[in-house]
Design a protein around this motif. Structure first.
Motif, PDB file in Angstrom:
ATOM      1  N   ALA A   1      20.029  89.296 142.526  1.00 23.96           N
ATOM      2  CA  ALA A   1      20.722  88.347 142.996  1.00 23.96           C
ATOM      3  C   ALA A   1      20.992  87.083 142.271  1.00 23.96           C
ATOM      4  O   ALA A   1      22.287  86.743 142.207  1.00 23.96           O
ATOM      5  CB  ALA A   1      20.125  87.917 144.550  1.00 23.96           C
ATOM      6  N   GLU A   2      19.937  86.277 141.817  1.00 27.66           N
ATOM      7  CA  GLU A   2      20.290  85.350 140.783  1.00 27.66           C
ATOM      8  C   GLU A   2      21.270  85.573 139.605  1.00 27.66           C
ATOM      9  O   GLU A   2      22.440  84.921 139.502  1.00 27.66           O
ATOM     10  CB  GLU A   2      19.179  84.635 140.690  1.00 27.66           C
ATOM     11  CG  GLU A   2      18.272  83.787 141.567  1.00 27.66           C
ATOM     12  CD  GLU A   2      17.475  85.090 142.223  1.00 27.66           C
ATOM     13  OE1 GLU A   2      16.748  84.707 143.298  1.00 27.66           O
ATOM     14  OE2 GLU A   2      17.471  86.346 141.978  1.00 27.66           O
ATOM     15  N   ALA A   3      21.009  86.787 138.856  1.00 27.38           N
ATOM     16  CA  ALA A   3      21.807  87.029 137.925  1.00 27.38           C
ATOM     17  C   ALA A   3      23.153  87.484 138.153  1.00 27.38           C
ATOM     18  O   ALA A   3      24.288  86.971 137.445  1.00 27.38           O
ATOM     19  CB  ALA A   3      21.026  88.311 137.066  1.00 27.38           C
ATOM     20  N   LEU A   4      23.550  88.155 139.240  1.00 24.21           N
ATOM     21  CA  LEU A   4      24.717  88.672 139.649  1.00 24.21           C
ATOM     22  C   LEU A   4      25.293  87.512 140.240  1.00 24.21           C
ATOM     23  O   LEU A   4      26.654  87.214 139.950  1.00 24.21           O
ATOM     24  CB  LEU A   4      24.467  89.517 140.837  1.00 24.21           C
ATOM     25  CG  LEU A   4      24.099  91.084 140.438  1.00 24.21           C
ATOM     26  CD1 LEU A   4      24.222  91.930 141.596  1.00 24.21           C
ATOM     27  CD2 LEU A   4      24.892  91.519 139.052  1.00 24.21           C
TER      28      LEU A   4
ATOM     29  N   HIS B   1      23.692  93.591 147.403  1.00 27.41           N
ATOM     30  CA  HIS B   1      24.289  92.974 146.197  1.00 27.41           C
ATOM     31  C   HIS B   1      25.611  93.041 145.927  1.00 27.41           C
ATOM     32  O   HIS B   1      26.290  92.720 144.903  1.00 27.41           O
ATOM     33  CB  HIS B   1      23.513  93.468 145.095  1.00 27.41           C
ATOM     34  CG  HIS B   1      22.020  93.087 145.144  1.00 27.41           C
ATOM     35  ND1 HIS B   1      21.507  91.720 144.926  1.00 27.41           N
ATOM     36  CD2 HIS B   1      20.862  94.051 145.413  1.00 27.41           C
ATOM     37  CE1 HIS B   1      20.170  91.768 145.121  1.00 27.41           C
ATOM     38  NE2 HIS B   1      19.976  93.040 145.204  1.00 27.41           N
ATOM     39  N   GLY B   2      26.664  93.692 146.901  1.00 31.27           N
ATOM     40  CA  GLY B   2      27.894  93.675 146.943  1.00 31.27           C
ATOM     41  C   GLY B   2      28.260  94.566 145.701  1.00 31.27           C
ATOM     42  O   GLY B   2      29.418  94.132 145.120  1.00 31.27           O
ATOM     43  N   VAL B   3      27.847  95.799 145.431  1.00 32.71           N
ATOM     44  CA  VAL B   3      28.017  96.700 144.387  1.00 32.71           C
ATOM     45  C   VAL B   3      28.614  97.979 144.907  1.00 32.71           C
ATOM     46  O   VAL B   3      28.281  98.506 146.073  1.00 32.71           O
ATOM     47  CB  VAL B   3      27.203  96.788 143.310  1.00 32.71           C
ATOM     48  CG1 VAL B   3      26.862  95.675 142.647  1.00 32.71           C
ATOM     49  CG2 VAL B   3      26.056  97.719 143.983  1.00 32.71           C
ATOM     50  N   ASP B   4      29.569  98.463 144.214  1.00 35.56           N
ATOM     51  CA  ASP B   4      29.978  99.948 144.821  1.00 35.56           C
ATOM     52  C   ASP B   4      29.572 101.132 143.997  1.00 35.56           C
ATOM     53  O   ASP B   4      30.148 102.113 144.031  1.00 35.56           O
ATOM     54  CB  ASP B   4      31.656  99.707 144.930  1.00 35.56           C
ATOM     55  CG  ASP B   4      32.062  99.857 143.460  1.00 35.56           C
ATOM     56  OD1 ASP B   4      31.615  99.572 142.476  1.00 35.56           O
ATOM     57  OD2 ASP B   4      33.600  99.741 143.473  1.00 35.56           O
ATOM     58  N   GLU B   5      28.828 101.022 143.025  1.00 36.79           N
ATOM     59  CA  GLU B   5      27.973 101.779 142.339  1.00 36.79           C
ATOM     60  C   GLU B   5      26.446 101.691 141.946  1.00 36.79           C
ATOM     61  O   GLU B   5      26.119 100.380 141.688  1.00 36.79           O
ATOM     62  CB  GLU B   5      28.727 101.887 140.949  1.00 36.79           C
ATOM     63  CG  GLU B   5      28.141 102.994 139.932  1.00 36.79           C
ATOM     64  CD  GLU B   5      29.153 103.244 138.836  1.00 36.79           C
ATOM     65  OE1 GLU B   5      28.648 103.830 137.660  1.00 36.79           O
ATOM     66  OE2 GLU B   5      30.239 102.458 138.758  1.00 36.79           O
TER      67      GLU B   5
END
Length: 352
Positions: free
Chosen positions: A208-211, A312-316
């Motif tokens: 989460a921090e990196a994203l 984490h809000g990703v689609d893949e």
């Protein structure tokens, strides 16, 4: 919550009952399964001098996979750029893109992908030491991008500009991604307007921090006006939770050995792993790892994967299928890894 697209990360594991040729044949079969099931991309890692990993050369393996498949994107997850001259990497992937246009990804990382002695042997051919190779990483990323472009990269010499092109008459270029397991690559990808992947399958912490660093600091580029990322996860799927945990044992043992400085060996079969239990001092580490991996039945893993992507809000999500093999498995196949991909794809296609 929406269902994310699926992709595959492959380290080309080598079991105790396999040769390198067998491991590559098993990867070719696994890639065909991923292609047929509609997985989006298939990336090959770079690791060196490891008894259980045959993925030493991503561009060679990407060519093998691309030639064996029809539509799936292929690439590196990733090329460890400090190990290589930037022009060589640019040439390799520009040529892959020429051979398989619109299907090639170049994922670039900064880690050595090996032990210090092997890293020295790799980098002695680049004409630079370890520190120099890492310190110049941002410049080398820029050089790869420029040299793969149709215009090439111009070197300013006293006699005039000398243009370096990775390939003549390029009509398309690979998609470039930066990979990392710390905030360094997140910040660099954001500053360059490049797609970014955090190695959540390996690190397990700090995703989460990196994203957030990447998204908050993102500087839009012409090719990528918005930040673009995906997640990685170690996955084992089987008909029962007990069987899934059993199939995870060989890779859990291997990762515990790596983290605790024990001698590394070829990947054990499931029966070999069961016959040699972990030392009590390492059981907690094994359980901690297992808790971060997605291991279980199809519905359980599919639900956790969807929640992971939504969090984490990703689609893949790029899955590393880490199911082991039982004794007597054909040496040139990895049926439990193939079944992990099948069961997961089927569960995610089902109404939820």
């Amino acid at each position: 919550m929406t269902t994310p697209a699926l992709s595959v990360l492959d380290l080309v594991p080598v079991r105790s009952d396999q040769s390198s040729a067998d491991a590559v044949a098993a990867t070719r079969s696994l890639a065909r399964v991923a292609d047929q099931l509609g997985y989006r991309r298939y990336w090959l890692a770079e690791h060196h001098n490891m008894p259980a990993v045959a993925a030493t050369n991503p561009p060679v393996l990407a060519a093998v996979v691309a030639a064996a498949t029809d539509r799936i994107r292929v690439g590196s997850g990733g090329v460890m750029l400090p190990n290589h001259a930037p022009l060589v990497v640019a040439e390799q992937f520009a040529l892959l893109e020429a051979a398989f246009p619109g299907r090639v990804d170049l994922g670039i990382g900064r880690a050595p992908g090996t032990d210090p002695v092997t890293a020295w042997a790799l980098r002695s051919g680049t004409g630079q030491g370890d520190g120099d190779a890492v310190d110049r990483f941002p410049d080398h990323v820029d050089a790869v991008v420029a040299m793969m472009s149709p215009a090439g990269a111009a070197l300013r010499l006293p006699s005039g500009d000398h243009v370096l092109r990775a390939t003549p008459q390029a009509t398309s270029v690979p998609d470039l991604w930066l990979l990392g397991s710390s905030d360094y690559s997140a910040r660099l990808a954001a500053s360059r307007g490049l797609p970014y992947v955090f190695a959540s399958h390996f690190s397990g912490r700090g995703t989460a921090e990196a994203l957030a660093l990447y998204r908050d600091g993102y500087q839009p580029s012409e090719e990528h006006p918005e930040p673009r990322t995906l997640l990685t996860a170690n996955v084992v799927v089987a008909a029962s939770a007990e069987e899934a945990r059993r199939l995870a044992l060989p890779n859990i043992r291997s990762m515990v050995a790596l983290r605790t400085g024990q001698p590394l060996h070829a990947l054990a079969t499931v029966e070999e792993a069961e016959a040699a239990p972990l030392a009590p001092a390492h059981e907690a580490l094994a359980e901690e790892m297992l808790g971060r991996w997605l291991v279980g039945t199809p519905d359980d893993v599919a639900g956790r994967l969807i929640a992971f992507a939504a969090e984490h809000g990703v689609d893949e999500v790029m899955v590393s299928p880490v199911a082991g093999a039982s004794a007597g498995t054909p040496a040139d196949r990895a049926p439990a890894r193939e079944e992990t991909l099948r069961l997961l794809a089927s569960a995610l296609d089902a109404p939820r």
